[in-house]
Design a protein around this motif. Structure first.
Motif, PDB file in Angstrom:
ATOM      1  N   ALA A 226       6.062   4.952  25.801  1.00 49.78           N
ATOM      2  CA  ALA A 226       5.206   4.327  26.808  1.00 49.78           C
ATOM      3  C   ALA A 226       3.984   3.664  26.176  1.00 49.78           C
ATOM      4  N   ASP A 227       3.359   4.334  25.218  1.00 44.11           N
ATOM      5  CA  ASP A 227       2.052   3.856  24.738  1.00 44.11           C
ATOM      6  C   ASP A 227       2.023   3.374  23.282  1.00 44.11           C
ATOM      7  N   HIS A 228       2.957   3.818  22.489  1.00 42.15           N
ATOM      8  CA  HIS A 228       2.757   3.598  21.041  1.00 42.15           C
ATOM      9  C   HIS A 228       3.925   2.896  20.358  1.00 42.15           C
ATOM     10  N   LEU A 229       4.699   2.170  21.174  1.00 44.62           N
ATOM     11  CA  LEU A 229       5.852   1.514  20.572  1.00 44.62           C
ATOM     12  C   LEU A 229       5.438   0.162  19.977  1.00 44.62           C
ATOM     13  N   LYS A 230       4.546   0.217  19.012  1.00 45.34           N
ATOM     14  CA  LYS A 230       4.070  -1.030  18.385  1.00 45.34           C
ATOM     15  C   LYS A 230       3.592  -0.748  16.960  1.00 45.34           C
ATOM     16  N   ASP A 231       3.336  -1.826  16.289  1.00 46.78           N
ATOM     17  CA  ASP A 231       2.810  -1.682  14.933  1.00 46.78           C
ATOM     18  C   ASP A 231       1.292  -1.577  14.976  1.00 46.78           C
ATOM     19  N   LEU A 232       0.749  -0.869  14.016  1.00 49.67           N
ATOM     20  CA  LEU A 232      -0.697  -0.662  13.968  1.00 49.67           C
ATOM     21  C   LEU A 232      -1.415  -1.983  13.679  1.00 49.67           C
ATOM     22  N   PRO A 233      -2.560  -2.179  14.354  1.00 47.11           N
ATOM     23  CA  PRO A 233      -3.368  -3.337  13.980  1.00 47.11           C
ATOM     24  C   PRO A 233      -4.037  -3.072  12.636  1.00 47.11           C
ATOM     25  N   GLY A 234      -4.660  -4.072  12.075  1.00 47.45           N
ATOM     26  CA  GLY A 234      -5.362  -3.881  10.787  1.00 47.45           C
ATOM     27  C   GLY A 234      -4.809  -4.785   9.722  1.00 47.45           C
ATOM     28  N   GLU A 235      -5.601  -4.926   8.714  1.00 45.17           N
ATOM     29  CA  GLU A 235      -5.272  -5.837   7.618  1.00 45.17           C
ATOM     30  C   GLU A 235      -4.004  -5.395   6.901  1.00 45.17           C
ATOM     31  N   LYS A 236      -3.105  -6.346   6.686  1.00 44.89           N
ATOM     32  CA  LYS A 236      -1.894  -6.048   5.916  1.00 44.89           C
ATOM     33  C   LYS A 236      -2.165  -6.308   4.448  1.00 44.89           C
ATOM     34  N   LEU A 237      -1.230  -5.872   3.608  1.00 42.15           N
ATOM     35  CA  LEU A 237      -1.437  -6.054   2.170  1.00 42.15           C
ATOM     36  C   LEU A 237      -0.091  -6.347   1.527  1.00 42.15           C
ATOM     37  N   ASP A 238      -0.076  -7.395   0.699  1.00 40.99           N
ATOM     38  CA  ASP A 238       1.127  -7.686  -0.074  1.00 40.99           C
ATOM     39  C   ASP A 238       1.377  -6.493  -1.009  1.00 40.99           C
ATOM     40  N   PRO A 239       2.588  -5.885  -0.921  1.00 37.05           N
ATOM     41  CA  PRO A 239       2.853  -4.684  -1.735  1.00 37.05           C
ATOM     42  C   PRO A 239       2.679  -4.919  -3.235  1.00 37.05           C
ATOM     43  N   LYS A 240       2.663  -6.185  -3.637  1.00 33.29           N
ATOM     44  CA  LYS A 240       2.526  -6.462  -5.069  1.00 33.29           C
ATOM     45  C   LYS A 240       1.078  -6.682  -5.500  1.00 33.29           C
ATOM     46  N   THR A 241       0.149  -6.649  -4.535  1.00 37.38           N
ATOM     47  CA  THR A 241      -1.259  -6.826  -4.893  1.00 37.38           C
ATOM     48  C   THR A 241      -1.671  -5.771  -5.910  1.00 37.38           C
ATOM     49  N   LEU A 242      -2.421  -6.193  -6.922  1.00 36.76           N
ATOM     50  CA  LEU A 242      -2.861  -5.210  -7.926  1.00 36.76           C
ATOM     51  C   LEU A 242      -4.099  -4.478  -7.424  1.00 36.76           C
ATOM     52  N   LEU A 243      -4.026  -3.138  -7.473  1.00 39.71           N
ATOM     53  CA  LEU A 243      -5.122  -2.312  -6.974  1.00 39.71           C
ATOM     54  C   LEU A 243      -5.593  -1.358  -8.061  1.00 39.71           C
ATOM     55  N   ASP A 244      -6.827  -0.939  -7.908  1.00 38.77           N
ATOM     56  CA  ASP A 244      -7.305   0.189  -8.706  1.00 38.77           C
ATOM     57  C   ASP A 244      -6.615   1.432  -8.137  1.00 38.77           C
ATOM     58  N   PRO A 245      -5.816   2.162  -8.936  1.00 35.86           N
ATOM     59  CA  PRO A 245      -5.021   3.269  -8.375  1.00 35.86           C
ATOM     60  C   PRO A 245      -5.877   4.430  -7.873  1.00 35.86           C
ATOM     61  N   ILE A 246      -7.161   4.485  -8.282  1.00 38.89           N
ATOM     62  CA  ILE A 246      -8.028   5.574  -7.819  1.00 38.89           C
ATOM     63  C   ILE A 246      -8.665   5.214  -6.479  1.00 38.89           C
ATOM     64  N   THR A 247      -9.276   4.039  -6.408  1.00 40.07           N
ATOM     65  CA  THR A 247     -10.020   3.678  -5.203  1.00 40.07           C
ATOM     66  C   THR A 247      -9.178   2.899  -4.210  1.00 40.07           C
ATOM     67  N   LEU A 248      -8.041   2.382  -4.622  1.00 41.41           N
ATOM     68  CA  LEU A 248      -7.172   1.526  -3.815  1.00 41.41           C
ATOM     69  C   LEU A 248      -7.853   0.209  -3.455  1.00 41.41           C
ATOM     70  N   ALA A 249      -8.964  -0.097  -4.121  1.00 41.56           N
ATOM     71  CA  ALA A 249      -9.625  -1.391  -3.918  1.00 41.56           C
ATOM     72  C   ALA A 249      -8.927  -2.413  -4.806  1.00 41.56           C
ATOM     73  N   PRO A 250      -8.995  -3.691  -4.415  1.00 37.69           N
ATOM     74  CA  PRO A 250      -8.353  -4.695  -5.247  1.00 37.69           C
ATOM     75  C   PRO A 250      -8.869  -4.607  -6.677  1.00 37.69           C
ATOM     76  N   ALA A 251      -7.961  -4.674  -7.622  1.00 41.39           N
ATOM     77  CA  ALA A 251      -8.349  -4.547  -9.030  1.00 41.39           C
ATOM     78  C   ALA A 251      -9.042  -5.821  -9.464  1.00 41.39           C
ATOM     79  N   LYS A 252     -10.061  -5.648 -10.334  1.00 41.82           N
ATOM     80  CA  LYS A 252     -10.765  -6.814 -10.874  1.00 41.82           C
ATOM     81  C   LYS A 252      -9.845  -7.525 -11.844  1.00 41.82           C
ATOM     82  N   ALA A 253      -9.940  -8.805 -11.863  1.00 39.57           N
ATOM     83  CA  ALA A 253      -9.125  -9.566 -12.809  1.00 39.57           C
ATOM     84  C   ALA A 253      -9.484  -9.135 -14.221  1.00 39.57           C
ATOM     85  N   PRO A 254      -8.467  -8.896 -15.051  1.00 38.92           N
ATOM     86  CA  PRO A 254      -8.748  -8.382 -16.392  1.00 38.92           C
ATOM     87  C   PRO A 254      -9.486  -9.427 -17.229  1.00 38.92           C
TER      88      PRO A 254
END
Ligand code: HEC
Length: 254
Positions: A226-254
């Protein structure tokens, strides 16, 4: 005056005339040296030299110090910090692709929170705990999946079977924990969604969960559809985006 020739000198090697000449020359030299001393042009006294040396040393020390003649300040700048050599900066952990980074976090939380019932292979036990492998709810709409985790579940599940009651798991769960578990389950146990449930989406899920009409009770299949048959709102992320594995923030360009 000439000496009689018949009485020669016993020591013939001495030439008296020559010796006399030498004596006269030496005397003259002595007289000359003496005259120079008398003129006051005698060589300077050694003591005077030493005294001069001492004076120069002390004067040099005083003037040099006052005028900073020997100061290292001209060679070494104050508060100078050496710029680190290239490549020596602390660049932190190596960046990871978003999917792998979220799954690494999620696998830990899964072991701590879900393993005990749903098993390390996610297949449940077929009687009291349902499988999460290839089943539609964990692999389907993300809001429905999140509501099950945060609030627990009661009544019949996707296959119409009631296994038991799943207690709520959301107590003390951070957006990072929730995002990690969901991402992990959707790409483990043979599940191949391969998407990243982001921190943003997880935050939204926690808010939606807190705003439920019957908050505090496990969700039911009816409420979910009834109420939750949908996808969550919020920013999506390309699974290949490079992240800092500790903070999950986008990794700085090397
Ligand atoms: C104490 C045991 C227990 C724990 C811990 C637990 N579950 Fe469950 N889970 C259950 C039971 C029991 C059901 C079935 C509920 C029912 O029959 O209504 C269930 C159902 C589910 C379902 C629905 C399955 C379907 O096929 O429809 C999902 C998805 C799920 N759990 C995910 C999780 C996740 C993810 C975690 C870890 C955060 C977790 N569960 C922790 C016992 C548990």
């Amino acid at each position: 005056m000439s000496l009689p020739n018949e009485k020669p000198d016993l020591e013939e090697s001495i030439n008296v005339t020559e010796a006399h000449g030498v004596a006269v020359r030496d005397a003259a030299a002595c007289a000359r040296e003496k005259r120079i001393v008398d003129n006051g042009i005698a060589p300077i006294s050694l003591w005077a030299l030493v005294a001069c040396g001492v004076v120069l040393l002390i004067a040099g020390g005083i003037l040099g110090d006052a005028g900073h003649w020997f100061s290292y300040g001209t060679l070494f700048r104050e508060n100078y910090v050496r710029t680190p050599a290239g490549g020596a900066e602390d660049t932190g952990p190596l960046p990871k692709e978003a999917l792998a980074a979220y799954m690494a976090k999620g696998s830990k939380i899964y072991s701590a929170k879900c393993n005990g019932c749903h098993g390390s292979d996610g297949k449940g036990n077929g009687s009291t705990f349902p499988s999460l492998a290839g089943t539609p709810w964990p692999n389907g709409e993300t809001e429905r999946f999140a509501m099950i985790i945060l609030n627990g579940l009661q009544g019949p599940v996707h296959d119409g079977i009631t296994y038991g009651v799943m207690p709520p798991q959301g107590i003390g769960m951070t957006p990072e924990d929730l995002a990690g578990i969901m991402t992990y389950v959707r790409s483990s146990f043979g599940n191949t969604k391969g998407d990243v449930i982001t921190l943003d989406m997880a935050k939204a899920a926690i808010e939606i969960s807190a705003a439920r009409k019957n908050a505090g009770n496990s969700v039911t299949a009816e409420e979910l559809s009834a109420d939750h048959l949908k996808d969550l709102p919020g920013e999506k992320l390309d699974p290949k985006t490079l992240l800092d594995p500790i903070t999950l923030a986008p990794a700085k360009a090397p």
